[in-house]
Design an enzyme around this catalytic site. Structure first.
Site, PDB file in Angstrom:
ATOM      1  N   CYS A 143      55.982  24.473-149.329  1.00 55.04           N
ATOM      2  CA  CYS A 143      56.056  24.769-150.755  1.00 55.04           C
ATOM      3  C   CYS A 143      56.850  26.055-150.984  1.00 55.04           C
ATOM      4  CB  CYS A 143      54.649  24.838-151.342  1.00 55.04           C
ATOM      5  SG  CYS A 143      54.594  24.935-153.147  1.00 55.04           S
ATOM      6  N   GLU A 145      55.102  17.863-148.037  1.00 55.86           N
ATOM      7  CA  GLU A 145      53.784  18.488-148.185  1.00 55.86           C
ATOM      8  C   GLU A 145      52.756  17.456-148.637  1.00 55.86           C
ATOM      9  OE1 GLU A 145      51.785  22.177-150.729  1.00 55.86           O
ATOM     10  OE2 GLU A 145      53.733  21.341-151.315  1.00 55.86           O
ATOM     11  N   LYS A 189      49.854  26.635-143.475  1.00 50.69           N
ATOM     12  CA  LYS A 189      50.480  27.440-144.519  1.00 50.69           C
ATOM     13  C   LYS A 189      49.806  28.804-144.617  1.00 50.69           C
ATOM     14  CE  LYS A 189      51.861  27.274-149.387  1.00 50.69           C
ATOM     15  NZ  LYS A 189      51.763  26.541-150.669  1.00 50.69           N
TER      16      LYS A 189
END
Length: 466
Positions: A330, A219, A280
């Site tokens: 995440c 990330e 995301k």
């Protein structure tokens, strides 16, 4: 304990206090992000963590108060009612108001017999089973032979049923993977004079030198927008993966001031028309978006890249080397019902999950281990392997049985190489969660509670309370 409470208010206090203490100790590591890296006053940080735990604890307080009312039932029904109420509290915590189901009860059973049920009922179903078994244990000393026999069957079934009877996926071939763990210090990661040039240099070198079929950078491994990169940097990466047989997934922010920004993963591969990217969907409150009425709170912290746009649920996988790679960023792997949306069409379902994370925000704490547990649960639910490329750990290769095959030491700058075997096929959990979300669990729990309430209204006795 709840059976000894004299009122629903007292039961609610017991449940709320228990949940506040439990949750505070579950995600205490938020202190590292909020104080150490974001600069919030330490006392205010502690108060904020306890307040968050107390707010989430209200779900359990409500569940315990409702259980006090519904306790006056036969033991078998009272135990099911407790399981239903506790599970609804867990699901509310994990899905309402963006959801934060970190540390849910089901995750404690990843290496226990109840893990056998993961591909059937998922983490929340395992939570329900664990809560029911806990209620059954509370009835020890009472003559409930039928109830104890049922609990014994639930516990012993995984050890007597052949593993092949609970296998829902098939191999789709292997690919070699290279996972990058840059270990860029979190307090330097977005600093133009230190962390940014270090990240650009190290990840750039490793991406250009990689030899695996698939190379994954974590990330925001590249901590700048593509248009902000030094001249020729991004073109060199695109050129590197445009030829040959290798594929790359790279964590990088995308967007611009007018259209907004996304926390994304870009896919580079030979013969690719355009640039594939995954944006995301499930953003982190305060870290990636600011909840309404809380801008005053974020002004007291120094958090870079704090307001992103959301991607869609169920974005297409990235096809490479005969596999369908499904990135998640995440803590998105915390939401199995959202990852499950990719399984509505079995022919397009992922064969490998790829998690890219930066847990550097939380230092060298149990947050790393907890997040690995979360990925392992998703591997069990969907019978899919996971590869995890992170900034500081846990960077691992995991198979579809949630067994870690290879891992890097945390907080080291290193490269992990190995092989992962893709899988196709649909588990029962993947089938129903892709179509109905968590509604089957909600409805079953509501039916149990409604039946218990009906029984109480008919004048059922209270065999559990002393």
């Amino acid at each position: 304990m709840l059976g000894r409470c004299q009122s629903p208010k007292q039961a609610a206090v017991v449940g709320g206090v228990f949940a506040t203490v439990w949750l505070s100790t579950t995600f205490w590591w938020l202190f590292v992000a909020m104080h150490t890296y974001a600069g919030l006053n330490p006392l205010l940080t502690v108060a904020a963590i306890v307040a968050l735990a107390a707010a989430l604890g209200l779900y359990y307080a409500a569940a315990c108060a409702a259980f006090w009312y519904l306790l006056r039932n036969r033991v078998w029904l009272a135990s099911l009612t407790f399981a239903a109420l506790w599970t609804m509290a867990e699901m509310a915590r994990g899905t309402w108001l963006t959801g934060f189901g970190w540390g849910a009860v089901g995750y404690a059973h990843i290496d226990a017999p109840l893990a056998w049920y993961a591909p059937w009922v998922g983490a929340y179903g395992m939570t329900a089973i664990a809560a029911w078994l806990s209620a059954v244990v509370a009835c020890i000393g009472r003559r409930q032979i039928g109830l104890f026999a049922a609990a014994a069957v639930v516990l012993l079934l995984p050890s007597v049923v052949p593993a092949s009877w609970n296998t829902w996926s098939q191999p789709t071939g292997s690919l070699s993977v290279t996972l990058l763990q840059g270990n860029i210090p979190q307090d330097e990661k977005f600093q133009p004079g230190s962390g940014v040039p270090l990240a650009l240099q190290w990840y750039g070198e490793q991406l250009l030198a990689s030899r695996g079929d698939l190379v994954v950078a974590p990330e925001t491994a590249i901590p700048l927008l593509p248009q902000q990169l030094p001249e020729g940097y991004w073109a060199a990466l695109q050129s590197r993966f445009a030829a040959g047989g290798q594929t790359a997934l790279i964590g990088i922010p995308l967007g611009n001031y007018n259209q907004g920004y996304t926390n994304s993963v870009i896919g580079l591969a030979p013969g690719q028309s355009g640039t594939w990217h995954y944006d995301k969907h499930h953003l982190v409150p305060f870290g990636e978006f600011i909840p309404p009425l809380f801008k005053w709170f974020t002004r007291m912290m120094n958090i870079p890249l704090g307001d992103f746009n959301r991607g869609a649920i169920g974005q297409p996988s990235f096809a490479a080397h005969g596999q369908r790679l499904a990135p998640n960023i995440c803590y998105e792997d915390l939401f199995g019902e959202e990852l499950g949306a990719r399984f509505i069409d079995a022919s397009l379902a992922p064969t490998v999950f790829v998690n890219v994370s930066n847990i550097g925000w939380f230092g060298d704490t149990v947050a790393i281990d907890q997040h690995l547990h979360i990925s392992r649960m998703r591997a069990l639910e969907f019978e899919r392997p996971f590869v995890r490329a992170t900034n500081t750990g846990a960077t691992v290769i995991m198979d579809h049985r949630a067994q870690v095959l290879a891992a890097l030491p945390r907080h080291t700058r290193a490269v992990l190489t190995g092989e992962v075997q893709g899988r196709s096929g649909t588990t029962p959990f993947a089938w129903w969660v892709s179509r109905f979300g968590l509604w089957p669990v909600w409805l079953l729990a509501i039916v149990v509670c409604a039946f218990a309430a009906w029984r109480v209204r008919r004048g059922a006795t209270s065999p559990i309370a002393p």
